[in-house]
Scaffold this motif. Structure first.
Motif, PDB file in Angstrom:
ATOM      1  N   TYR A   1       0.841  -1.199   0.000  1.00  0.00           N
ATOM      2  CA  TYR A   1       0.000   0.000   0.000  1.00  0.00           C
ATOM      3  C   TYR A   1       0.879   1.252   0.000  1.00  0.00           C
TER       4      TYR A   1
ATOM      5  N   GLN B   1       3.285   2.645  -3.055  1.00  0.00           N
ATOM      6  CA  GLN B   1       2.871   3.868  -3.739  1.00  0.00           C
ATOM      7  C   GLN B   1       3.977   4.912  -3.689  1.00  0.00           C
TER       8      GLN B   1
ATOM      9  N   CYS C   1       6.719   4.006  -6.125  1.00  0.00           N
ATOM     10  CA  CYS C   1       6.264   4.202  -7.506  1.00  0.00           C
ATOM     11  C   CYS C   1       6.288   5.687  -7.878  1.00  0.00           C
TER      12      CYS C   1
END
Length: 146
Positions: free
Chosen positions: A125, A129, A132
């Motif tokens: 999660y 994120q 990324c």
């Protein structure tokens, strides 16, 4: 290759680790990896020793890992190997995918330092994120003016 807008070759020379652009960029990448891995290892150690809480550890990892962007001046933009700057967050993304979805070890240092409850799936999660977004920044906004 094309030189990113903000970082000129003259500016890059002030921060050079090596005169050869490719060697310089490889060294900058190694330094970036060493920095981030040291942060993760230290925060995991401090949690295991009871010096800090997992909550504080996560915050420290996010703040310190976000400082990865401070390594950008080490890269020489005169060669396309400047794209190595994004290798750290890309590899961290793959590592989080592996540890959160496949390995699923609650005692793993990354799980200890980056999850809220100790559940390895939590790496998929917020931490994933985060890496990324860092990867995107490294590839598409490297040394660009806002």
């Amino acid at each position: 290759g094309t030189t990113p807008a903000i970082m000129t070759t003259t500016t890059a020379r002030a921060f050079q680790l090596h005169p050869d652009p490719i060697t310089n960029n490889v060294l900058a990448t190694i330094a970036s990896f060493a920095y981030v891995q040291t942060v993760i290892t230290l925060t995991s150690f401090f949690v295991n020793q009871g010096f800090i809480s997992p909550f504080t550890s996560r915050k420290l990892v996010h703040i310190a890992a976000g400082c990865w962007i401070c390594s950008w001046p080490l890269y020489d933009p005169s060669d396309d190997s400047w794209m190595l700057n994004a290798s750290m967050p890309v590899i961290m993304s793959l590592k989080l995918l592996y540890k959160g979805a496949i390995l699923r070890d609650r005692h793993d240092p990354d799980v200890i330092s980056m999850s809220r409850s100790g559940d390895p799936a939590e790496l998929l999660y917020g931490p994933l994120q985060f890496t990324c977004i860092m990867s995107y920044l490294g590839f598409y906004t490297f040394m660009q003016p806002e």
